[in-house]
Design a protein around this motif. Structure first.
Motif, PDB file in Angstrom:
ATOM      1  N   LYS A 148       0.847  -1.187   0.000  1.00 49.01           N
ATOM      2  CA  LYS A 148       0.000   0.000   0.000  1.00 49.01           C
ATOM      3  C   LYS A 148       0.883   1.237   0.000  1.00 49.01           C
ATOM      4  O   LYS A 148       1.985   1.212   0.549  1.00 49.01           O
ATOM      5  CB  LYS A 148      -0.927   0.014   1.219  1.00 49.01           C
ATOM      6  CG  LYS A 148      -1.939  -1.114   1.260  1.00 49.01           C
ATOM      7  CD  LYS A 148      -2.831  -0.992   2.484  1.00 49.01           C
ATOM      8  CE  LYS A 148      -3.866  -2.116   2.531  1.00 49.01           C
ATOM      9  NZ  LYS A 148      -4.740  -2.013   3.738  1.00 49.01           N
ATOM     10  N   GLU A 149       0.395   2.317  -0.615  1.00 51.37           N
ATOM     11  CA  GLU A 149       1.163   3.564  -0.680  1.00 51.37           C
ATOM     12  C   GLU A 149       0.291   4.745  -0.281  1.00 51.37           C
ATOM     13  O   GLU A 149      -0.920   4.741  -0.481  1.00 51.37           O
ATOM     14  CB  GLU A 149       1.702   3.801  -2.099  1.00 51.37           C
ATOM     15  CG  GLU A 149       2.666   2.764  -2.598  1.00 51.37           C
ATOM     16  CD  GLU A 149       3.178   3.094  -3.997  1.00 51.37           C
ATOM     17  OE1 GLU A 149       2.833   4.194  -4.508  1.00 51.37           O
ATOM     18  OE2 GLU A 149       3.889   2.273  -4.581  1.00 51.37           O
ATOM     19  N   LYS A 150       0.943   5.760   0.304  1.00 51.67           N
ATOM     20  CA  LYS A 150       0.262   7.019   0.570  1.00 51.67           C
ATOM     21  C   LYS A 150       1.302   8.129   0.633  1.00 51.67           C
ATOM     22  O   LYS A 150       2.499   7.867   0.819  1.00 51.67           O
ATOM     23  CB  LYS A 150      -0.541   6.952   1.872  1.00 51.67           C
ATOM     24  CG  LYS A 150       0.303   7.000   3.137  1.00 51.67           C
ATOM     25  CD  LYS A 150      -0.585   7.165   4.369  1.00 51.67           C
ATOM     26  CE  LYS A 150       0.250   7.409   5.627  1.00 51.67           C
ATOM     27  NZ  LYS A 150      -0.587   7.663   6.820  1.00 51.67           N
ATOM     28  N   GLN A 151       0.888   9.354   0.471  1.00 52.82           N
ATOM     29  CA  GLN A 151       1.771  10.506   0.585  1.00 52.82           C
ATOM     30  C   GLN A 151       1.770  11.022   2.019  1.00 52.82           C
ATOM     31  O   GLN A 151       0.710  11.118   2.647  1.00 52.82           O
ATOM     32  CB  GLN A 151       1.333  11.633  -0.351  1.00 52.82           C
ATOM     33  CG  GLN A 151       1.602  11.348  -1.828  1.00 52.82           C
ATOM     34  CD  GLN A 151       3.073  11.233  -2.144  1.00 52.82           C
ATOM     35  OE1 GLN A 151       3.516  10.204  -2.629  1.00 52.82           O
ATOM     36  NE2 GLN A 151       3.840  12.275  -1.850  1.00 52.82           N
ATOM     37  N   TYR A 152       2.955  11.294   2.528  1.00 53.97           N
ATOM     38  CA  TYR A 152       3.052  11.866   3.868  1.00 53.97           C
ATOM     39  C   TYR A 152       4.128  12.953   3.872  1.00 53.97           C
ATOM     40  O   TYR A 152       5.307  12.659   3.662  1.00 53.97           O
ATOM     41  CB  TYR A 152       3.399  10.790   4.912  1.00 53.97           C
ATOM     42  CG  TYR A 152       3.488  11.362   6.312  1.00 53.97           C
ATOM     43  CD1 TYR A 152       2.339  11.550   7.074  1.00 53.97           C
ATOM     44  CD2 TYR A 152       4.720  11.762   6.848  1.00 53.97           C
ATOM     45  CE1 TYR A 152       2.415  12.104   8.344  1.00 53.97           C
ATOM     46  CE2 TYR A 152       4.798  12.316   8.109  1.00 53.97           C
ATOM     47  CZ  TYR A 152       3.647  12.491   8.856  1.00 53.97           C
ATOM     48  OH  TYR A 152       3.716  13.056  10.114  1.00 53.97           O
ATOM     49  N   ASP A 153       3.721  14.173   4.061  1.00 49.01           N
ATOM     50  CA  ASP A 153       4.657  15.296   4.193  1.00 49.01           C
ATOM     51  C   ASP A 153       5.682  15.317   3.057  1.00 49.01           C
ATOM     52  O   ASP A 153       6.888  15.350   3.297  1.00 49.01           O
ATOM     53  CB  ASP A 153       5.343  15.234   5.550  1.00 49.01           C
ATOM     54  CG  ASP A 153       5.832  16.610   6.011  1.00 49.01           C
ATOM     55  OD1 ASP A 153       5.584  17.597   5.291  1.00 49.01           O
ATOM     56  OD2 ASP A 153       6.457  16.696   7.087  1.00 49.01           O
ATOM     57  N   GLN A 154       5.202  15.210   1.818  1.00 48.42           N
ATOM     58  CA  GLN A 154       5.988  15.273   0.575  1.00 48.42           C
ATOM     59  C   GLN A 154       6.704  13.965   0.235  1.00 48.42           C
ATOM     60  O   GLN A 154       7.356  13.867  -0.801  1.00 48.42           O
ATOM     61  CB  GLN A 154       7.035  16.407   0.634  1.00 48.42           C
ATOM     62  CG  GLN A 154       6.441  17.780   0.928  1.00 48.42           C
ATOM     63  CD  GLN A 154       7.530  18.832   1.079  1.00 48.42           C
ATOM     64  OE1 GLN A 154       8.397  18.962   0.217  1.00 48.42           O
ATOM     65  NE2 GLN A 154       7.471  19.576   2.175  1.00 48.42           N
ATOM     66  N   ALA A 155       6.611  12.961   1.085  1.00 46.90           N
ATOM     67  CA  ALA A 155       7.282  11.687   0.829  1.00 46.90           C
ATOM     68  C   ALA A 155       6.264  10.590   0.532  1.00 46.90           C
ATOM     69  O   ALA A 155       5.107  10.663   0.960  1.00 46.90           O
ATOM     70  CB  ALA A 155       8.130  11.289   2.030  1.00 46.90           C
ATOM     71  N   LYS A 156       6.696   9.573  -0.203  1.00 45.76           N
ATOM     72  CA  LYS A 156       5.852   8.404  -0.450  1.00 45.76           C
ATOM     73  C   LYS A 156       6.106   7.379   0.650  1.00 45.76           C
ATOM     74  O   LYS A 156       7.213   6.865   0.800  1.00 45.76           O
ATOM     75  CB  LYS A 156       6.161   7.789  -1.813  1.00 45.76           C
ATOM     76  CG  LYS A 156       5.257   6.603  -2.164  1.00 45.76           C
ATOM     77  CD  LYS A 156       5.516   6.073  -3.559  1.00 45.76           C
ATOM     78  CE  LYS A 156       6.810   5.282  -3.633  1.00 45.76           C
ATOM     79  NZ  LYS A 156       6.981   4.594  -4.936  1.00 45.76           N
ATOM     80  N   LEU A 157       5.076   7.106   1.434  1.00 47.92           N
ATOM     81  CA  LEU A 157       5.170   6.138   2.523  1.00 47.92           C
ATOM     82  C   LEU A 157       4.544   4.830   2.069  1.00 47.92           C
ATOM     83  O   LEU A 157       3.365   4.786   1.699  1.00 47.92           O
ATOM     84  CB  LEU A 157       4.458   6.672   3.772  1.00 47.92           C
ATOM     85  CG  LEU A 157       4.424   5.773   5.007  1.00 47.92           C
ATOM     86  CD1 LEU A 157       5.840   5.405   5.448  1.00 47.92           C
ATOM     87  CD2 LEU A 157       3.683   6.464   6.140  1.00 47.92           C
ATOM     88  N   VAL A 158       5.333   3.767   2.072  1.00 47.52           N
ATOM     89  CA  VAL A 158       4.894   2.464   1.573  1.00 47.52           C
ATOM     90  C   VAL A 158       4.787   1.487   2.740  1.00 47.52           C
ATOM     91  O   VAL A 158       5.635   1.470   3.632  1.00 47.52           O
ATOM     92  CB  VAL A 158       5.891   1.906   0.532  1.00 47.52           C
ATOM     93  CG1 VAL A 158       5.404   0.562  -0.006  1.00 47.52           C
ATOM     94  CG2 VAL A 158       6.087   2.903  -0.601  1.00 47.52           C
ATOM     95  N   SER A 159       3.733   0.686   2.720  1.00 46.79           N
ATOM     96  CA  SER A 159       3.598  -0.369   3.728  1.00 46.79           C
ATOM     97  C   SER A 159       3.443  -1.712   3.037  1.00 46.79           C
ATOM     98  O   SER A 159       2.818  -1.816   1.978  1.00 46.79           O
ATOM     99  CB  SER A 159       2.387  -0.113   4.631  1.00 46.79           C
ATOM    100  OG  SER A 159       1.175  -0.193   3.910  1.00 46.79           O
TER     101      SER A 159
END
Length: 324
Positions: A148-159
């Motif tokens: 899964k991916e989401k944007q967090y504070d300009q970064a791509k956060l992947v789980s």
């Protein structure tokens, strides 16, 4: 004609100077462990290793200490992850080459009121292609995991999730960040965006410069934060110092089958009330009791002073600061 030739020479010199400066600064920056930029400054300890996976495998197989640590759920989880990763490396020589050059930074943090967890950060080795490295890393974690991916504070956060377990990851500002705790990865992203790092803290920076080439890496400890975390892990049963023990400590680490050997320095400031300030001006003393300690000794605390009157004077001075 002479003017044109002179102009060309000047341009060539200018371009040469710019390129030389660029590659020089790039080499300097590569020598700095830039993964420290992602470590949140409230870390309890920071561990750096150039041979982390190799050392972990050796200790996992041979160390009595590792056997005891597996009783902790978090440690057992990471041990399983690294064991699987080691198996993957043996089957993929390209991936093994990628990890061979890595300097991995591991830091310990409090996450929430009663939890602690580890944060892993590292930068892409200069000998490796960044896109290829990230592709290989994601390919490993994608095996059997739901991505899964989401944007967090300009970064791509992947789980990557599997059977109720999750691994969180980001590649941001040339640093790869991995943790089992999403909050810590988010903290690391915010730290990178702050433009500040632990190296901007005088206490940390001073001892960081003293670290040598430890056989199994370098360990830097913040005693005050470490004490808070120890109280969390052991349900508040740890002994507390009435004043902070010292500033940051930097140690070279050597692993033995049933013990850790640490050698290094502590930062002590005259402007801060610290336990070790009591020993200012003291000479080192022999630790002769070590010759008669049983081999199964669990813990020994030893303080040696050469001038008790001086020690007591410093102690009274420390108490006066609290009374004032």
């Amino acid at each position: 004609m002479n003017r044109v030739l002179l102009f060309v020479v000047v341009i060539v010199i200018f371009i040469g100077s710019v390129l030389s400066g660029y590659f020089y600064m790039r080499s300097i920056n590569r020598d700095v462990n830039i993964s420290l930029n992602a470590v949140p400054t409230q870390a309890a300890f920071v561990f750096e290793s150039n041979n982390f996976l190799k050392d972990w495998k050796n200790e996992s197989l041979n160390s009595l200490l590792f056997s005891e640590l597996r009783s902790f759920e978090t440690f057992a989880t990471y041990d399983s992850v690294f064991t699987q990763l080691d198996s993957a490396l043996e089957q993929d020589l390209n991936l093994k080459t990628f990890f061979a050059d890595l300097t991995i930074t591991i830091s310990l943090h409090k996450s929430g009121a009663k939890n602690v967890d580890l944060l892993f950060t590292f930068s892409i080795p200069p000998t490796q292609n960044e896109d290829a490295f990230v592709t290989k890393l994601e390919a490993y974690f994608s095996n059997g995991y739901n991505k899964k991916e989401k944007q967090y504070d300009q970064a791509k956060l992947v789980s990557f999730e599997s059977n109720g377990n999750s691994i969180f990851y980001t590649f941001y500002k040339d640093v790869i960040v991995i943790s089992l705790n999403q909050m810590l990865v988010e903290d690391a992203i915010r730290q990178l965006n702050s433009g500040k790092s632990l190296l901007d803290k005088p206490s940390f920076n001073k001892v960081y410069k003293t670290k040598g080439n430890g056989n199994n890496g370098n360990l830097l400890i913040n005693p005050e934060t470490m004490q808070t975390i120890a109280a969390t892990v052991f349900n508040g049963s740890t002994q507390k110092f009435e004043t902070p023990f010292s500033g940051w400590m930097a140690y070279d680490l050597m692993l033995k089958p049933n013990s850790l050997f640490l050698s290094g320095f502590c930062q002590v400031s005259d402007s801060t009330t610290l336990f070790l300030n009591r020993f200012k001006g003291q000479s080192s003393q022999d630790f002769s009791v070590a010759e008669i300690l049983p081999s199964n000794t669990c813990f020994v605390l030893h303080y040696g002073v050469s001038d008790f009157n001086s020690y007591y004077k410093n102690y009274l001075s420390e108490l006066a600061k609290f009374i004032a």
